[in-house]
Enzyme design. Structure first.
Site, PDB file in Angstrom:
ATOM      1  N   CYS A 383       2.959 -64.719 -45.166  1.00 26.57           N
ATOM      2  CA  CYS A 383       3.849 -63.581 -44.962  1.00 26.57           C
ATOM      3  C   CYS A 383       3.950 -62.770 -46.258  1.00 26.57           C
ATOM      4  O   CYS A 383       3.029 -62.040 -46.588  1.00 26.57           O
ATOM      5  CB  CYS A 383       5.196 -64.064 -44.442  1.00 26.57           C
ATOM      6  SG  CYS A 383       6.074 -62.756 -43.571  1.00 26.57           S
ATOM      7  N   HIS A 509       3.823 -67.084 -40.023  1.00 27.33           N
ATOM      8  CA  HIS A 509       4.180 -68.332 -40.721  1.00 27.33           C
ATOM      9  C   HIS A 509       3.526 -69.529 -40.038  1.00 27.33           C
ATOM     10  O   HIS A 509       4.145 -70.144 -39.164  1.00 27.33           O
ATOM     11  CB  HIS A 509       5.701 -68.510 -40.722  1.00 27.33           C
ATOM     12  CG  HIS A 509       6.421 -67.532 -41.579  1.00 27.33           C
ATOM     13  ND1 HIS A 509       6.692 -67.768 -42.903  1.00 27.33           N
ATOM     14  CD2 HIS A 509       6.894 -66.293 -41.305  1.00 27.33           C
ATOM     15  CE1 HIS A 509       7.328 -66.728 -43.418  1.00 27.33           C
ATOM     16  NE2 HIS A 509       7.458 -65.812 -42.473  1.00 27.33           N
ATOM     17  N   GLU A 511       3.175 -72.410 -41.015  1.00 23.77           N
ATOM     18  CA  GLU A 511       3.843 -73.689 -41.320  1.00 23.77           C
ATOM     19  C   GLU A 511       4.744 -74.167 -40.185  1.00 23.77           C
ATOM     20  O   GLU A 511       4.990 -75.358 -40.043  1.00 23.77           O
ATOM     21  CB  GLU A 511       4.641 -73.582 -42.627  1.00 23.77           C
ATOM     22  CG  GLU A 511       5.859 -72.665 -42.633  1.00 23.77           C
ATOM     23  CD  GLU A 511       5.556 -71.213 -43.018  1.00 23.77           C
ATOM     24  OE1 GLU A 511       4.403 -70.774 -42.808  1.00 23.77           O
ATOM     25  OE2 GLU A 511       6.470 -70.518 -43.500  1.00 23.77           O
TER      26      GLU A 511
HETATM   27  N1  GLN Z   1       9.880 -59.436 -47.009  1.00 24.59           N
HETATM   28  C1  GLN Z   1       8.668 -59.345 -46.242  1.00 24.59           C
HETATM   29  C2  GLN Z   1       8.874 -58.604 -44.935  1.00 24.59           C
HETATM   30  O1  GLN Z   1       9.975 -58.479 -44.466  1.00 24.59           O
HETATM   31  C3  GLN Z   1       8.077 -60.718 -46.005  1.00 24.59           C
HETATM   32  C4  GLN Z   1       8.908 -61.556 -45.094  1.00 24.59           C
HETATM   33  C5  GLN Z   1       8.577 -63.024 -45.144  1.00 24.59           C
HETATM   34  O2  GLN Z   1       7.888 -63.477 -46.058  1.00 24.59           O
HETATM   35  N2  GLN Z   1       9.067 -63.788 -44.189  1.00 24.59           N
HETATM   36  O3  GLN Z   1       7.938 -58.161 -44.341  1.00 24.59           O
END
Ligand code: GLN
Length: 552
Positions: A383, A509, A511
């Site tokens: 992300c 994600h 994970e």
């Molecule tokens: N802050 C970034 C976004 O909102 C990444 C979010 C995250 O890593 N979950 O896109």
């Protein structure tokens, strides 16, 4: 059969391991052929943990349906191998929001709204809704916090009422406590457990089972004492000694006959014999001496490892399957900005930059991506880690240090990561990101596709920003390969770098979908690349040793 309910409360101290106990008993029941779901009741007034700092709360665990939930739901999903639903995490905030909403609409027809029965009824409604939403035959319900907390009283009162509503044979109460050890006399103490059970009984709940956590072996005299003072069967006092490896907990509870006791109490018969062969094989891997692969995890909340719970577990799952041990070097990204810890990151076998929000430590993470790119060190960006990998490459390729994500610099000349169009109008911060499961089409011939061995995948998301498509071509020239896209081709979901052993970033994600018996393909590929770099020979479990996908 009527739905059966097992309620878990905690005593003496917080973080006593209720979540893992619930998750592990869930596994015992699933092994016996029952459909199981777990629900967490969180006493805080936030609607969900989505807007809370990870320092307060640890990781926010995202479900398929996009619910932002407590990290215990991660334990439940990993241990039981289920896909839980939004109804599996209830907070005081949700209950009050619902009840006050009804009151404003006039639904209560002039009544005075009170904790009992209005709040407790809403709680009970949501507990009994789980079976329908998930198809579970046995619902495990864990109450957050510790008995004696003011905030959890309405939850406990609701659980007490449920025994009457649902019938004694359909409800079971398990109290998880802690036995402190007095070093001077070398003794484990049961008094706090006795007091906490007394407190629970004063609320009207008599626990059927006491799970006593301890850092030291618990002898029979302690068990007898707890049974006597807490009015539970000796068989139902379950000592649970701290284990280095969480995944041994189901085996430990199995050995103590916990499942037999539960089934007996609830008038149930096991539908099949539990088969722990694969589970034992995995936990046995932990006991073996295995070569160590070192991963630098460069994050913002690294002091609190719980903030990266699923990432750590996903790394462990992959390591178990490759027959190696993973050592995580927790690196504070702000340290890199001050020139500290650079040697550790440069010497790592792999670098992982997880998700995150806000500008603190961002430049340090970009530095980490730069070290990985130039040093050809395997890199895995999750992300935010993917977004910053793109920022770093843009700065290098366009020779412009001001390239950035508009999350951190609104006026950057190269907004290579930008707010998603549908996010511009949003003013509420809670529950408004792009959340949950979305399909991603994989591009043939990429490292990613080779790892997944599938044409498309579904992964869980939690973000507001995305790759800016205006940069696709420019960055392709610099070696950026798009390896995954949303089905309409609009959203870049996975990027990787050409001429690099493994530099992969995912907008989602991964994970959250890794399981001990089924490690995530990208985590496995990343760790394999790190082992290759460290010249560590891996011994992947062969296909017949790897449990097949187990649907609940
Ligand atoms: N802050 C970034 C976004 O909102 C990444 C979010 C995250 O890593 N979950 O896109």
């Amino acid at each position: 059969m009527p739905t059966k309910y097992i309620f878990y409360t905690g005593g003496v101290v917080s973080s006593v391991g209720k979540g893992v106990t619930a998750a592990a008993t869930g596994r015992l029941l699933k092994e016996r052929g029952f459909q199981v779901a777990v629900q967490k009741l969180d006493p805080y007034i936030n609607v969900d943990p989505g807007t809370m700092s990870p320092y307060q709360h640890g990781e926010v665990y995202v479900l398929d349906d996009g619910a932002e939930t407590d990290l215990d739901l991660g334990h439940y999903e990993r241990f039981i191998d289920v896909h839980l639903s939004r109804v599996c995490n209830m907070t005081t905030g949700q209950i009050y929001a619902e009840v006050i909403g009804k009151e404003r609409r006039g639904d209560y027809l002039g009544g005075t709204i009170q904790v009992i029965p209005h709040i407790t009824n809403e709680i009970k409604k949501r507990i009994t809704a789980v079976a329908k939403a998930t198809g579970a035959e046995i619902v495990l319900v864990e109450v957050g916090g510790t008995v004696g907390d003011i905030e959890s009283l309405p939850f406990l009162e609701s659980l007490r009422q449920l025994r009457g509503d649902l019938g004694r044979e359909n409800t079971l109460y398990i109290h998880v406590t802690w036995l402190p050890y007095i070093g001077a006399t070398g003794e484990l103490k049961t008094k706090p457990t006795q007091h906490s059970v007394a407190e629970l009984r004063s609320i009207g709940i008599n626990p059927d089972m006491v799970v006593a956590r301890s850092d030291y072996p618990v002898d029979k005299s302690i068990i007898d004492k707890i049974a006597l003072f807490c009015d539970v069967d000796k068989r139902a006092v379950v000592p649970m000694v701290t284990s280095q490896n969480l995944y041994t907990v189901p085996l430990l509870l199995e050995e103590k006959g916990v499942a037999e006791y539960i089934l007996e109490k609830m008038g149930l018969q096991a539908r099949r014999k539990p088969d722990w062969t694969e589970w034992k094989r995995l936990t046995a891997q932990v006991e073996k001496t295995r070569p160590t692969v070192r991963i630098a995890l460069v994050g913002k909340y690294v002091e609190l490892h719980d903030a990266y719970m699923s990432v750590r577990e996903a790394l462990k799952h992959a390591a178990l399957h490759l027959g190696v041990d993973v050592q995580i070097d927790w690196i504070h990204s702000a340290d890199l900005e001050k020139g500290k810890s650079l040697d550790i990151v440069s010497a790592a076998d792999g670098i992982l930059v997880p998700g995150g929000f806000g500008s603190r430590g961002i430049e340090g993470k970009i530095q980490a991506a730069g070290i990985a790119r130039t040093g050809k060190i395997p890199y895995f960006g999750l992300c935010l880690g993917m977004q910053l990998m793109v920022v770093e490459l843009t700065r290098f390729a366009l020779n412009d240090e001001s390239a950035n994500s508009t999350e951190f610099d609104r006026t950057t000349t190269h907004p290579v990561i930008d707010l998603m169009p549908d996010q511009h109008e949003i003013t509420d911060m809670g529950g408004t990101m792009r959340l949950g499961l979305y399909t991603c089409k994989l591009v043939p011939g990429t490292l990613t596709q080779a790892a997944y061995q599938q044409e498309q995948v579904e992964e869980r998301h939690r973000h507001r920003f995305e790759f800016n498509n205006a940069y696709r071509e420019k960055l392709a020239e610099a070696g950026l390969r798009i390896a995954g896209l949303s089905p309409d081709g609009r959203l870049v979901e996975i990027v990787e770098l050409a001429d690099h052993p493994f530099m992969v970033g995912t907008q989602f994600h991964p994970e959250f979908l890794s399981r001990p018996n089924r490690p995530h393909p990208l985590f496995k590929a990343f760790l394999q690349a790190a082992c290759d770099r460290a010249k560590i020979e891996t011994h992947p479990l062969t296909a017949n040793q790897v449990p097949v996908k187990d649907k609940n």
